[in-house]
Write an enzyme that holds these catalytic residues in place. Structure first.
Site, mmCIF file in Angstrom:
data_model
loop_
_atom_site.group_PDB
_atom_site.id
_atom_site.type_symbol
_atom_site.label_atom_id
_atom_site.label_comp_id
_atom_site.label_asym_id
_atom_site.label_seq_id
_atom_site.Cartn_x
_atom_site.Cartn_y
_atom_site.Cartn_z
ATOM 1 N N SER A 40 0.654 -1.137 -0.145
ATOM 2 C CA SER A 40 -0.007 0.004 -0.053
ATOM 3 C C SER A 40 0.658 1.227 0.089
ATOM 4 C CB SER A 40 -0.950 0.180 1.261
ATOM 5 O OG SER A 40 -1.721 -1.206 1.343
ATOM 6 N N HIS A 54 -2.230 -3.605 -6.501
ATOM 7 C CA HIS A 54 -2.957 -3.055 -5.022
ATOM 8 C C HIS A 54 -4.207 -3.324 -5.166
ATOM 9 C CE1 HIS A 54 -3.494 0.349 -2.076
ATOM 10 N NE2 HIS A 54 -3.456 -0.762 -1.570
ATOM 11 N N GLU A 71 -5.035 -1.410 -8.507
ATOM 12 C CA GLU A 71 -4.048 -0.512 -9.315
ATOM 13 C C GLU A 71 -3.076 -1.532 -9.747
ATOM 14 O OE1 GLU A 71 -4.384 3.545 -6.701
ATOM 15 O OE2 GLU A 71 -3.388 1.808 -5.647
ATOM 16 N N ASN A 94 -5.077 6.326 -2.882
ATOM 17 C CA ASN A 94 -4.886 6.827 -1.684
ATOM 18 C C ASN A 94 -4.253 8.439 -1.858
ATOM 19 O OD1 ASN A 94 -5.538 4.762 -0.238
ATOM 20 N ND2 ASN A 94 -3.587 3.589 -0.089
HETATM 21 N N1 LIG Z 1 -5.152 -5.080 5.000
HETATM 22 C C1 LIG Z 1 -5.573 -4.145 4.241
HETATM 23 O O1 LIG Z 1 -6.700 -3.226 4.272
HETATM 24 C C2 LIG Z 1 -4.479 -3.817 3.040
HETATM 25 C C3 LIG Z 1 -5.016 -3.388 1.734
HETATM 26 C C4 LIG Z 1 -4.253 -3.173 0.822
HETATM 27 C C5 LIG Z 1 -2.977 -3.489 0.717
HETATM 28 N N2 LIG Z 1 -2.668 -4.020 1.911
HETATM 29 C C6 LIG Z 1 -1.324 -4.752 1.956
HETATM 30 O O2 LIG Z 1 -1.106 -6.152 1.859
HETATM 31 C C7 LIG Z 1 -0.115 -6.707 2.402
HETATM 32 C C8 LIG Z 1 -0.562 -7.547 3.198
HETATM 33 O O3 LIG Z 1 -1.229 -6.921 4.303
HETATM 34 P P1 LIG Z 1 -2.658 -8.015 5.260
HETATM 35 O O4 LIG Z 1 -3.711 -6.925 5.621
HETATM 36 O O5 LIG Z 1 -3.162 -9.105 4.283
HETATM 37 O O6 LIG Z 1 -1.534 -8.467 6.038
HETATM 38 P P2 LIG Z 1 -1.716 -9.889 7.297
HETATM 39 O O7 LIG Z 1 -1.165 -9.348 8.456
HETATM 40 O O8 LIG Z 1 -3.374 -9.936 7.283
HETATM 41 O O9 LIG Z 1 -1.139 -10.875 6.467
HETATM 42 C C9 LIG Z 1 0.066 -11.170 6.082
HETATM 43 C C10 LIG Z 1 0.765 -12.675 5.807
HETATM 44 O O10 LIG Z 1 1.769 -12.451 5.423
HETATM 45 C C11 LIG Z 1 2.706 -13.760 6.234
HETATM 46 N N3 LIG Z 1 3.953 -13.432 5.919
HETATM 47 C C12 LIG Z 1 4.935 -12.602 6.585
HETATM 48 N N4 LIG Z 1 6.023 -12.426 6.373
HETATM 49 C C13 LIG Z 1 6.092 -13.598 5.551
HETATM 50 C C14 LIG Z 1 7.220 -14.041 4.505
HETATM 51 N N5 LIG Z 1 8.431 -13.564 4.492
HETATM 52 N N6 LIG Z 1 6.729 -15.054 3.749
HETATM 53 C C15 LIG Z 1 5.532 -15.636 3.404
HETATM 54 N N7 LIG Z 1 4.575 -14.953 4.198
HETATM 55 C C16 LIG Z 1 4.731 -14.166 5.172
HETATM 56 C C17 LIG Z 1 2.009 -13.716 7.492
HETATM 57 O O11 LIG Z 1 2.392 -15.144 8.130
HETATM 58 C C18 LIG Z 1 0.509 -13.404 7.067
HETATM 59 O O12 LIG Z 1 -0.272 -14.514 6.979
HETATM 60 C C19 LIG Z 1 1.041 -5.533 3.100
HETATM 61 O O13 LIG Z 1 1.693 -5.105 2.169
HETATM 62 C C20 LIG Z 1 -0.356 -4.453 3.163
HETATM 63 O O14 LIG Z 1 -0.109 -3.001 3.077
HETATM 64 C C21 LIG Z 1 -3.350 -4.509 3.101
#
Ligand SMILES: NC(=O)c1ccc[n+]([C@@H]2O[C@H](COP(=O)([O-])OP(=O)(O)OC[C@H]3O[C@@H](n4cnc5c(N)ncnc54)[C@H](O)[C@@H]3O)[C@@H](O)[C@H]2O)c1
Length: 505
Positions: A122, A143, A155, A193
């Site tokens: 993000s 994204h 995106e 954003n």
């Molecule tokens: N949550 C949102 O609303 C949202 C929206 C858009 C983008 N994002 C982006 O998406 C990404 C994930 O966010 P999320 O909210 O799903 O996070 P989350 O914490 O729900 O999930 C992340 C997952 O990644 C795993 N993980 C961590 N390090 C790892 C590695 N080195 N190798 C393999 N797996 C690994 C964790 O075990 C976990 O299951 C981030 O970059 C975040 O900025 C999040």
């Protein structure tokens, strides 16, 4: 879909976003290999997605057989080497550059040299992630928004070294899954954003200046301008701890661009733990998930024998006079000595409007012309407006049952300020070529849920009006945050729609 467009997609990171991405693409016909570093997380994610698919059986959208077929196309991997067959890998792991870079290095050792690597980041710069790779041309941003299956836009972020073929494959992948793919440059906040900043920065600025309370700003923007949620409701939903970091990081990444300057109201509230819903208190107090509101302030009775003068320059003069008469007050042709004086300025404050017309500021009340009088009305006081005149105006303009909010003096009303800011930022995004006009419009509608694209909204308000508001705001405050984008100035000067693309060079 022809078999040539079927991919084997690796989804790395099986959290909130990874799960949504798995569901979207398995339903679009692709094979999925899901990998997560945490023990059992990938298998749990597949179970979660299967459960979501089962719910669609209950709703009659899928059959049990469909779910079995889709289930067979999803594989939970415990070893990264199992991603070797993937031609596209979508990464949705923790938002940490060093961790992501390490993952990409490892991925490059596993996948084919032609495989695409896409990050759901993000806030990181995609070029920073790609810098860890030996083939940066196959790295891009992809994204999505939460919840992925329902938020129908993604995106595609083309970083400086991303190849056109990589961008095009990802665009087609997203569109093939029924989502709108918007292509954006690798700039802070990408497109959605970035475009969404104005609602927060201007909402906070209005509260900072004591023009209106957070709840009043939210009410006005929801009811008068058609936003689904106001900025303070949104900040409470996201959590101020999270949002404050986004505000600060976009400001830093844009080299302290004044348009994105964060408000000093935020840091003390974060320090105090006023995060929003999740901490039970933010801009609002909460009882569980329920937002608590102060009781509405009583509307005073209409004073008998009230006389009202409506500025001949008011853009809705006829409607205002009709409202005055319908409420039982008398319209007068001259300001006289005791009439309530009603004005409708654009971009300037009520005090300045009163002084410009040589009127008695103690009797002046301004009504926002921007949203139309059928919706929530905003009444603005000069610094000297007498209490009796304020009460009379509130009684008068709520007499037909339409809600009204009284705000303090401000160059530009709440709706004018916020919409002009949003339109100006969108114009600047277009001017910088961060995305095309249709992509800006659709990304904002679908990603932010605004009722229209920002440039169409500017056209509806009138580009010249938007420019007038910004110039007046800039003159009144001296703040460069209001300086109009060249995109806006040029189109207004030629009488063109704000959606007019640049001439081909
Ligand atoms: N949550 C949102 O609303 C949202 C929206 C858009 C983008 N994002 C982006 O998406 C990404 C994930 O966010 P999320 O909210 O799903 O996070 P989350 O914490 O729900 O999930 C992340 C997952 O990644 C795993 N993980 C961590 N390090 C790892 C590695 N080195 N190798 C393999 N797996 C690994 C964790 O075990 C976990 O299951 C981030 O970059 C975040 O900025 C999040």
């Amino acid at each position: 879909m022809s078999s040539s467009t079927h991919h084997t997609i690796g989804v790395v990171g099986a959290g909130t976003m990874g799960r949504g991405i798995v569901q979207l693409f398995v339903q679009a016909g692709h094979r999925i290999c899901c990998f997560d570093a945490a023990d059992g997380a990938a298998a749990k994610a597949i179970d979660f997605v299967t459960d979501m698919l089962q719910r669609q059986v209950a709703k009659g959208r899928l059959t049990g057989h469909d779910v079995e077929r889709l289930r067979a196309r999803m594989q939970a991997s415990t070893q990264m080497s199992e991603l070797a067959d993937c031609d596209i890998v979508i990464e949705a792991i923790v938002e940490d550059l060093a961790v992501k870079q390490q993952l990409y290095r490892a991925l490059e050792d596993v996948v084919a040299p032609t495989a695409i690597l896409a990050s759901n980041t993000s806030s990181l710069t995609v070029a920073d992630i790609a810098a860890a790779c030996s083939r940066p041309e196959r790295v891009a941003g992809l994204h999505f928004f939460n919840p992925v299956p329902l938020m129908k836009v993604a995106e595609v972020i083309a970083a400086v070294r991303t190849s056109a073929a990589t961008t095009e494959t990802l665009r087609a992948l997203v569109e093939g899954a029924g989502h709108r793919a918007v292509v954006t440059a690798d700039q802070p906040g990408f497109l959605v954003n970035h475009a969404g900043r104005g609602l927060y920065t201007e909402g906070l600025r209005i509260v900072e200046e004591q023009v209106a309370s957070p709840a009043e700003v939210d009410d006005i923007l929801r009811e008068a301008a058609g936003f689904r949620m106001g900025p303070f409701e949104l900040l409470d939903l996201t959590g101020l701890d999270v949002s404050s970091k986004v505000m600060a990081s976009i400001y830093e990444q844009f080299q302290h661009e004044p348009r994105f300057r964060p408000s000093s109201l935020v840091a003390p509230r974060v320090a105090a733990g006023l995060f929003g819903r999740k901490s039970g208190a933010g801009w609002y107090a909460y009882d569980g998930d329920r937002k608590l509101r102060d009781a509405p302030r009583a509307v005073p009775p209409l004073p008998p024998g009230l006389t009202v003068w409506v500025d001949p320059a008011a853009s809705q003069r006829e409607s205002l006079m009709a409202l005055v008469e319908a409420a039982g007050a008398k319209v007068v042709d001259e300001p006289g000595a005791d009439a309530l004086l009603v004005l409708q300025p654009w971009g300037i404050d009520a005090t300045a409007a009163a002084v410009a017309r040589g009127l008695d500021a103690t009797r002046c009340v301004a009504v926002d012309p921007a949203p139309g009088l059928g919706l929530h009305r905003t009444l603005m006081l000069t610094v000297a407006t007498a209490r009796g005149m304020r009460d009379a105006a509130l009684a008068l303009f709520t007499h037909d049952g339409v809600a009204a909010t009284v705000i303090g003096d401000s160059p530009g009303f709440v709706v004018q300020r916020v919409l002009a800011t949003i339109v100006n930022i969108a114009c600047h995004i277009a001017q910088r070529g961060i995305a095309s006009v249709p992509d800006i419009e659709d990304a904002v509608r679908l990603g932010l849920g605004y009722p229209q694209g920002p440039l169409a909204w500017g056209d509806a308000l009138g580009g010249a009006r938007v420019l007038e508001i910004l110039r007046a705001m800039q003159a009144a405050t001296g703040d460069p945050r209001y300086r109009p984008s060249a995109w806006l100035v040029r189109r207004v000067s030629l009488g063109l729609s704000l959606r007019t693309a640049e001439a081909k060079r």
